[in-house]
Design a protein around this motif. Structure first.
Motif, PDB file in Angstrom:
ATOM      1  N   ALA A  35       0.908  -1.345  -0.036  1.00  0.00           N
ATOM      2  CA  ALA A  35      -0.244  -0.029   0.137  1.00  0.00           C
ATOM      3  C   ALA A  35       0.681   0.993   0.141  1.00  0.00           C
ATOM      4  N   ALA A  36       0.392   2.283  -0.268  1.00  0.00           N
ATOM      5  CA  ALA A  36       1.561   3.795  -0.932  1.00  0.00           C
ATOM      6  C   ALA A  36       0.998   4.229   1.006  1.00  0.00           C
ATOM      7  N   GLY A  37       2.489   4.285   1.599  1.00  0.00           N
ATOM      8  CA  GLY A  37       2.465   4.711   2.824  1.00  0.00           C
ATOM      9  C   GLY A  37       2.544   6.143   3.680  1.00  0.00           C
ATOM     10  N   SER A  38       2.284   6.950   4.119  1.00  0.00           N
ATOM     11  CA  SER A  38       1.937   7.790   4.631  1.00  0.00           C
ATOM     12  C   SER A  38       3.456   8.690   5.650  1.00  0.00           C
ATOM     13  N   PRO A  39       4.521   9.264   5.181  1.00  0.00           N
ATOM     14  CA  PRO A  39       5.268   9.065   6.275  1.00  0.00           C
ATOM     15  C   PRO A  39       4.981  10.024   7.332  1.00  0.00           C
ATOM     16  N   GLU A  40       4.092  11.047   7.714  1.00  0.00           N
ATOM     17  CA  GLU A  40       4.003  10.980   9.048  1.00  0.00           C
ATOM     18  C   GLU A  40       3.441  10.368  10.143  1.00  0.00           C
ATOM     19  N   GLN A  41       1.799   9.671   8.943  1.00  0.00           N
ATOM     20  CA  GLN A  41       1.931   8.213   9.358  1.00  0.00           C
ATOM     21  C   GLN A  41       2.579   7.714  10.455  1.00  0.00           C
ATOM     22  N   GLY A  42       3.181   7.041   9.399  1.00  0.00           N
ATOM     23  CA  GLY A  42       4.646   5.750   9.643  1.00  0.00           C
ATOM     24  C   GLY A  42       5.102   6.699  10.816  1.00  0.00           C
ATOM     25  N   LEU A  82       8.919  -8.624   5.095  1.00  0.00           N
ATOM     26  CA  LEU A  82       8.965 -10.151   5.495  1.00  0.00           C
ATOM     27  C   LEU A  82      10.146  -9.885   6.972  1.00  0.00           C
ATOM     28  N   GLN A  83      11.046  -9.308   7.122  1.00  0.00           N
ATOM     29  CA  GLN A  83      11.726  -9.071   8.005  1.00  0.00           C
ATOM     30  C   GLN A  83      10.625  -8.800   9.402  1.00  0.00           C
ATOM     31  N   VAL A  84       9.587  -7.708   9.011  1.00  0.00           N
ATOM     32  CA  VAL A  84       9.215  -7.370   9.897  1.00  0.00           C
ATOM     33  C   VAL A  84       7.390  -8.793  10.358  1.00  0.00           C
ATOM     34  N   ARG A  85       7.359  -9.227   9.595  1.00  0.00           N
ATOM     35  CA  ARG A  85       6.026 -10.402   9.691  1.00  0.00           C
ATOM     36  C   ARG A  85       6.828 -11.848  10.199  1.00  0.00           C
ATOM     37  N   SER A  86       8.041 -12.187   9.653  1.00  0.00           N
ATOM     38  CA  SER A  86       9.109 -13.361  10.372  1.00  0.00           C
ATOM     39  C   SER A  86      10.537 -12.775  10.093  1.00  0.00           C
ATOM     40  N   PRO A  87      10.619 -12.166  11.388  1.00  0.00           N
ATOM     41  CA  PRO A  87      12.089 -11.868  11.704  1.00  0.00           C
ATOM     42  C   PRO A  87      12.946 -12.878  11.905  1.00  0.00           C
ATOM     43  N   ARG A  88      13.927 -13.189  11.817  1.00  0.00           N
ATOM     44  CA  ARG A  88      14.995 -12.898  11.754  1.00  0.00           C
ATOM     45  C   ARG A  88      15.558 -13.233  13.003  1.00  0.00           C
ATOM     46  N   LEU A  89      16.785 -13.549  13.825  1.00  0.00           N
ATOM     47  CA  LEU A  89      17.013 -13.075  15.507  1.00  0.00           C
ATOM     48  C   LEU A  89      16.590 -12.818  16.383  1.00  0.00           C
ATOM     49  N   PRO A  92      11.008  -9.737  17.776  1.00  0.00           N
ATOM     50  CA  PRO A  92       9.611 -10.013  17.668  1.00  0.00           C
ATOM     51  C   PRO A  92       8.780  -9.904  16.509  1.00  0.00           C
ATOM     52  N   ALA A  93       7.897 -10.830  16.441  1.00  0.00           N
ATOM     53  CA  ALA A  93       7.061 -10.616  14.876  1.00  0.00           C
ATOM     54  C   ALA A  93       6.249  -9.437  15.502  1.00  0.00           C
ATOM     55  N   TYR A  94       5.838  -9.055  14.472  1.00  0.00           N
ATOM     56  CA  TYR A  94       4.890  -7.818  14.062  1.00  0.00           C
ATOM     57  C   TYR A  94       3.296  -8.447  13.368  1.00  0.00           C
ATOM     58  N   ARG A  95       2.452  -9.724  14.120  1.00  0.00           N
ATOM     59  CA  ARG A  95       1.792 -10.261  12.451  1.00  0.00           C
ATOM     60  C   ARG A  95       0.394  -8.682  12.113  1.00  0.00           C
ATOM     61  N   LYS A  96       0.084  -9.711  11.537  1.00  0.00           N
ATOM     62  CA  LYS A  96      -1.321  -8.311  10.584  1.00  0.00           C
ATOM     63  C   LYS A  96      -2.086  -7.843  11.570  1.00  0.00           C
ATOM     64  N   GLU A  97      -2.511  -8.929  13.009  1.00  0.00           N
ATOM     65  CA  GLU A  97      -3.250  -8.356  13.233  1.00  0.00           C
ATOM     66  C   GLU A  97      -2.381  -7.245  14.719  1.00  0.00           C
ATOM     67  N   PHE A  98      -1.576  -7.373  14.624  1.00  0.00           N
ATOM     68  CA  PHE A  98      -0.660  -6.138  15.166  1.00  0.00           C
ATOM     69  C   PHE A  98      -0.690  -4.931  15.138  1.00  0.00           C
ATOM     70  N   VAL A  99      -0.173  -4.994  13.466  1.00  0.00           N
ATOM     71  CA  VAL A  99       0.699  -4.154  13.208  1.00  0.00           C
ATOM     72  C   VAL A  99      -0.178  -4.172  11.644  1.00  0.00           C
ATOM     73  N   SER A 100      -1.118  -3.861  11.170  1.00  0.00           N
ATOM     74  CA  SER A 100      -1.793  -3.630  10.201  1.00  0.00           C
ATOM     75  C   SER A 100      -1.239  -3.796   8.736  1.00  0.00           C
ATOM     76  N   ASP A 101      -1.326  -4.055   7.862  1.00  0.00           N
ATOM     77  CA  ASP A 101      -0.307  -3.182   6.227  1.00  0.00           C
ATOM     78  C   ASP A 101      -0.207  -2.389   6.396  1.00  0.00           C
ATOM     79  N   GLN A 102      -1.654  -1.468   6.287  1.00  0.00           N
ATOM     80  CA  GLN A 102      -0.455   0.224   6.048  1.00  0.00           C
ATOM     81  C   GLN A 102      -0.091   1.077   7.001  1.00  0.00           C
TER      82      GLN A 102
END
Length: 129
Positions: A35-42, A82-89, A92-102
């Protein structure tokens, strides 16, 4: 000599399976259009989810090696996601239920919006000569 052939066969089978897995993962993520992202929201999400505790206040990385540098020039979006959803090391994983795709796209937009700082030679206070 049968064990040599079995060892080679096992390695070849592992290589083929790893290649197939890589192709499947690449195909799945290639079909997901970010999705297109917003730096301010980010920036707000970056603060809300306390990303700064490991990656620094502006994604510069942590001094104690807890989180790598994210900005400027973050990973390509698919690698970042990929790193955020299924991280290495240790992350912690941030699944879609916690951090949305947007929200993820917004955080990425924020990281991508951060400009590099000036070169040390261009900072007058650091020129002692």
């Amino acid at each position: 000599m049968w064990f040599v052939r079995d060892g080679r066969r096992k390695k070849m089978t592992q290589l083929i399976l790893q290649t197939i897995l890589l192709l499947v993962v690449s195909t799945v993520f290639a079909q997901e259009k970010p999705a297109a992202g917003s730096p301010e929201q980010g920036k707000q999400s970056y603060t809300k989810y306390m990303c700064y505790t490991c990656h620094g206040t502006v994604g510069q990385g942590a001094d104690r090696g807890t989180g790598p540098k994210l900005a400027p020039s973050p990973l390509p979006y698919l690698g970042f996601a990929l790193q955020v959803r299924s991280p290495r090391l240790d992350m912690p994983a941030y699944r879609k239920e916690f951090v949305s795709d947007q929200e993820l796209a917004d955080i990425y937009a924020y990281m991508a919006s951060i400009k590099p700082g000036p070169a040390l030679k261009d900072i007058p206070l650091l020129n002692f000569q």
